[in-house]
Design a protein around this motif. Sequence first.
Motif, PDB file in Angstrom:
ATOM      1  N   ILE A 156       0.000  -8.118  40.542  1.00 52.58           N
ATOM      2  CA  ILE A 156       0.869  -6.951  40.626  1.00 52.58           C
ATOM      3  C   ILE A 156       1.568  -6.990  41.981  1.00 52.58           C
ATOM      4  N   VAL A 157       2.887  -6.973  41.978  1.00 56.25           N
ATOM      5  CA  VAL A 157       3.677  -7.080  43.211  1.00 56.25           C
ATOM      6  C   VAL A 157       4.588  -5.870  43.346  1.00 56.25           C
ATOM      7  N   PRO A 158       4.504  -5.154  44.495  1.00 57.07           N
ATOM      8  CA  PRO A 158       3.595  -5.361  45.626  1.00 57.07           C
ATOM      9  C   PRO A 158       2.248  -4.695  45.377  1.00 57.07           C
ATOM     10  N   SER A 159       1.223  -5.204  46.040  1.00 55.01           N
ATOM     11  CA  SER A 159      -0.115  -4.592  45.977  1.00 55.01           C
ATOM     12  C   SER A 159      -1.009  -5.292  46.989  1.00 55.01           C
ATOM     13  N   PRO A 160      -2.134  -4.655  47.353  1.00 51.78           N
ATOM     14  CA  PRO A 160      -3.068  -5.295  48.283  1.00 51.78           C
ATOM     15  C   PRO A 160      -3.727  -6.541  47.691  1.00 51.78           C
ATOM     16  N   ASP A 161      -4.355  -6.381  46.505  1.00 52.70           N
ATOM     17  CA  ASP A 161      -5.024  -7.498  45.826  1.00 52.70           C
ATOM     18  C   ASP A 161      -5.228  -7.157  44.360  1.00 52.70           C
ATOM     19  N   TRP A 162      -4.244  -6.501  43.776  1.00 56.06           N
ATOM     20  CA  TRP A 162      -4.382  -6.022  42.405  1.00 56.06           C
ATOM     21  C   TRP A 162      -3.751  -7.009  41.425  1.00 56.06           C
ATOM     22  N   PHE A 163      -4.319  -7.072  40.236  1.00 56.79           N
ATOM     23  CA  PHE A 163      -3.836  -8.015  39.235  1.00 56.79           C
ATOM     24  C   PHE A 163      -4.173  -7.510  37.843  1.00 56.79           C
ATOM     25  N   VAL A 164      -3.596  -8.147  36.861  1.00 58.38           N
ATOM     26  CA  VAL A 164      -3.983  -7.954  35.461  1.00 58.38           C
ATOM     27  C   VAL A 164      -4.328  -9.321  34.901  1.00 58.38           C
ATOM     28  N   GLY A 165      -5.027  -9.333  33.790  1.00 54.84           N
ATOM     29  CA  GLY A 165      -5.362 -10.617  33.192  1.00 54.84           C
ATOM     30  C   GLY A 165      -6.334 -10.482  32.053  1.00 54.84           C
ATOM     31  N   VAL A 166      -6.761 -11.634  31.571  1.00 58.53           N
ATOM     32  CA  VAL A 166      -7.723 -11.723  30.467  1.00 58.53           C
ATOM     33  C   VAL A 166      -8.833 -12.665  30.898  1.00 58.53           C
ATOM     34  N   ASP A 167     -10.050 -12.287  30.586  1.00 55.22           N
ATOM     35  CA  ASP A 167     -11.220 -13.093  30.914  1.00 55.22           C
ATOM     36  C   ASP A 167     -11.874 -13.635  29.644  1.00 55.22           C
ATOM     37  N   SER A 168     -11.781 -14.934  29.443  1.00 56.78           N
ATOM     38  CA  SER A 168     -12.521 -15.641  28.380  1.00 56.78           C
ATOM     39  C   SER A 168     -12.272 -15.074  26.986  1.00 56.78           C
ATOM     40  N   LEU A 169     -11.020 -14.950  26.619  1.00 57.12           N
ATOM     41  CA  LEU A 169     -10.654 -14.559  25.257  1.00 57.12           C
ATOM     42  C   LEU A 169     -10.853 -15.759  24.336  1.00 57.12           C
ATOM     43  N   ASP A 170     -11.668 -15.593  23.297  1.00 61.12           N
ATOM     44  CA  ASP A 170     -11.962 -16.695  22.380  1.00 61.12           C
ATOM     45  C   ASP A 170     -10.911 -16.731  21.268  1.00 61.12           C
ATOM     46  N   LEU A 171     -10.193 -17.859  21.200  1.00 60.36           N
ATOM     47  CA  LEU A 171      -9.157 -18.015  20.177  1.00 60.36           C
ATOM     48  C   LEU A 171      -9.722 -18.568  18.873  1.00 60.36           C
ATOM     49  N   CYS A 172     -10.980 -18.941  18.883  1.00 62.00           N
ATOM     50  CA  CYS A 172     -11.613 -19.505  17.684  1.00 62.00           C
ATOM     51  C   CYS A 172     -12.545 -18.480  17.055  1.00 62.00           C
ATOM     52  N   ASP A 173     -12.466 -18.368  15.755  1.00 54.62           N
ATOM     53  CA  ASP A 173     -13.346 -17.462  15.022  1.00 54.62           C
ATOM     54  C   ASP A 173     -14.153 -18.284  14.025  1.00 54.62           C
ATOM     55  N   GLY A 174     -15.260 -18.848  14.505  1.00 56.39           N
ATOM     56  CA  GLY A 174     -16.103 -19.655  13.640  1.00 56.39           C
ATOM     57  C   GLY A 174     -15.436 -20.955  13.230  1.00 56.39           C
ATOM     58  N   GLY A 175     -14.994 -21.015  11.984  1.00 55.24           N
ATOM     59  CA  GLY A 175     -14.401 -22.232  11.462  1.00 55.24           C
ATOM     60  C   GLY A 175     -12.893 -22.250  11.455  1.00 55.24           C
ATOM     61  N   SER A 176     -12.249 -21.278  12.076  1.00 53.19           N
ATOM     62  CA  SER A 176     -10.787 -21.243  12.054  1.00 53.19           C
ATOM     63  C   SER A 176     -10.239 -20.679  13.362  1.00 53.19           C
ATOM     64  N   TRP A 177      -8.998 -21.040  13.644  1.00 58.25           N
ATOM     65  CA  TRP A 177      -8.309 -20.513  14.819  1.00 58.25           C
ATOM     66  C   TRP A 177      -7.667 -19.181  14.474  1.00 58.25           C
ATOM     67  N   ARG A 178      -7.698 -18.258  15.401  1.00 58.19           N
ATOM     68  CA  ARG A 178      -7.076 -16.949  15.177  1.00 58.19           C
ATOM     69  C   ARG A 178      -5.559 -17.118  15.170  1.00 58.19           C
ATOM     70  N   GLU A 179      -4.924 -16.459  14.236  1.00 59.69           N
ATOM     71  CA  GLU A 179      -3.479 -16.621  14.077  1.00 59.69           C
ATOM     72  C   GLU A 179      -2.695 -15.843  15.136  1.00 59.69           C
ATOM     73  N   GLN A 180      -3.186 -14.670  15.513  1.00 56.81           N
ATOM     74  CA  GLN A 180      -2.468 -13.852  16.496  1.00 56.81           C
ATOM     75  C   GLN A 180      -3.449 -12.901  17.167  1.00 56.81           C
ATOM     76  N   VAL A 181      -3.268 -12.729  18.465  1.00 57.03           N
ATOM     77  CA  VAL A 181      -4.090 -11.809  19.244  1.00 57.03           C
ATOM     78  C   VAL A 181      -3.162 -11.033  20.177  1.00 57.03           C
ATOM     79  N   ALA A 182      -3.327  -9.721  20.231  1.00 53.15           N
ATOM     80  CA  ALA A 182      -2.552  -8.874  21.146  1.00 53.15           C
ATOM     81  C   ALA A 182      -3.521  -7.963  21.893  1.00 53.15           C
ATOM     82  N   MET A 183      -3.317  -7.842  23.192  1.00 56.41           N
ATOM     83  CA  MET A 183      -4.210  -7.036  24.019  1.00 56.41           C
ATOM     84  C   MET A 183      -3.396  -6.247  25.042  1.00 56.41           C
ATOM     85  N   ASP A 184      -3.765  -4.977  25.231  1.00 54.45           N
ATOM     86  CA  ASP A 184      -3.224  -4.190  26.325  1.00 54.45           C
ATOM     87  C   ASP A 184      -3.955  -4.566  27.606  1.00 54.45           C
TER      88      ASP A 184
END
Length: 344
Positions: A156-184
């Motif tokens: 986030i600009v400007p900011s002291p040390d703030w950010f946004v992001g995603v931590d370890s989102l799994d795109l695989c669901d067992g035996g198939s790849w996820r077609e679409q993922v949306a996250m706030d």
Amino acid sequence: MGAPHPVFPRGAALWAFLLASLGGVAGQPLGAEPMCTAQPLARYSITFTGKWSQASFPKQYPLFRPPAQWSSLLGAAHSSDYSLWRKDQYVSNGLREFAERGEAWALMREMEAAGERLQSVHGVFSAPAVPSGTGQTSSELEAHSRHSLVSFVVRIVPSPDWFVGVDSLDLCDGGSWREQVAMDLYPYDAGTDSGFTFSSPNFATVPQDTVTEITASSPSHPANSFYYPRLKALPPIAKVTLVRLRQSPRAFVPPALDLGVGGNEIVDSLPGECGSHPTLHTRDPAARHWRSEQTGAALACGHHSSGCWDTTWSWASNSDLSPLETLESKSLPRRLTPGGMPVT
């Protein structure tokens, strides 16, 4: 008086049962993601949308010097052995530099090292900066069945040390790849600077704190730029959408790189294909071969006759050099401003 009950056979049976039960998870680390049995490779587009508007976040909204904006996006496709960032944990030195100053080089080195030592990072990707609080940037990434997790950060600009992001989102669901993922996405504090406002001067947190989510009431201080005590929760400040792509990756082999360029500049005659491609670094662990179709403005934007644009140029390397080492050979700037401009 009857004979005593045999206890050893029963104990042996119980022990055998426990061994059989544990045997099903042998070789899988505790807390690891479920085994992905999908086809080995999947390619995704990733679109980051900034929703940081003055209407949604009116308090101390940055209008100039610099105005509200987003840094370049930097992320990786990885296994559970690697963590780019995690809530309630300490950030690395590389992520600290990225969150505080937008410097990506050290973080890239850490990703590179994780891929080399632990084989835990399959690919690194980036996308150009967004020059305003609202807007989009996009890229592409490749995930592997053994490296199906995706993490990324945007400062986030400007900011002291703030950010946004995603931590370890799994795109695989067992035996198939996820077609679409949306996250706030919502703001996080890296725990390395104690500033309360977007434009706070540098004030190092000693000792360093862990990553915490910034909410409407935390930090509970009226000076905090995100302090909205009348709200139950902050509105999302950004959004990310990943969509699986069906086409196969295409190889691109450019002219031979001219390694004679010196200094901290990249001139217009730099070999490669200029264009508006997103960044994609992919690595095949089995072949130990880096291949890439694109290299993003976050790392390759240099001085041009008509200015430095958030565009990208393409390259591929069949040598033993990694993308980072190849970039280093071009003497890229060690520091970039939030918009991708090099600091000379």
